[in-house]
Design a protein around this motif. Sequence first.
Motif, PDB file in Angstrom:
ATOM      1  N   UNK A  33      -5.154  -2.295  -0.648  1.00 47.74           N
ATOM      2  CA  UNK A  33      -4.135  -3.237  -0.172  1.00 47.74           C
ATOM      3  C   UNK A  33      -2.943  -2.430   0.298  1.00 47.74           C
ATOM      4  N   UNK A  34      -2.352  -2.856   1.383  1.00 45.95           N
ATOM      5  CA  UNK A  34      -1.223  -2.109   1.921  1.00 45.95           C
ATOM      6  C   UNK A  34      -0.114  -3.006   2.405  1.00 45.95           C
ATOM      7  N   UNK A  35       1.039  -2.398   2.566  1.00 43.89           N
ATOM      8  CA  UNK A  35       2.190  -3.058   3.180  1.00 43.89           C
ATOM      9  C   UNK A  35       2.566  -2.267   4.434  1.00 43.89           C
ATOM     10  N   UNK A  36       2.786  -2.981   5.502  1.00 44.35           N
ATOM     11  CA  UNK A  36       3.269  -2.429   6.753  1.00 44.35           C
ATOM     12  C   UNK A  36       4.525  -3.189   7.136  1.00 44.35           C
ATOM     13  N   UNK A  37       5.282  -2.645   8.066  1.00 46.76           N
ATOM     14  CA  UNK A  37       6.464  -3.361   8.530  1.00 46.76           C
ATOM     15  C   UNK A  37       6.672  -3.104  10.019  1.00 46.76           C
TER      16      UNK A  37
END
Length: 123
Positions: A33-37
């Motif tokens: 699972x990842x977070x990008x912006x």
Amino acid sequence: VQLQASGGGLVQAGGSLRLSCIASGRTFSIYVLGWFRQAPGKEREFVAAITWSGGSTLYADSAKGRFTISRDNAKNTVSLEMSSLKSEDTAVYYCAAGNYYYTGRREDEYAYWGQGTLVTVSS
């Protein structure tokens, strides 16, 4: 797999904010699972990632020491705790899930994406 992100909002520089993302559907297939912006006028960039089972973490240099990614397998949730926020952290934050792990930083490793949540840091 469906992802629902929440927790964005307006915060002053130096403040903190916690983003959450709930996964549903075929969650057993998730490996990472990842977070990008994506900031206004810029390309989307990697922020942090965590493996679903082992909990190994990976951070962009901009996030190290200020952001913490965690997961709660029982609740199918991944969170991003952000502190010491800066104006340059202003962006739409997206959670993403992938079925395999190669680098953890590339968008094409993530097959599933949430709708994004806006974080605005005022200076």
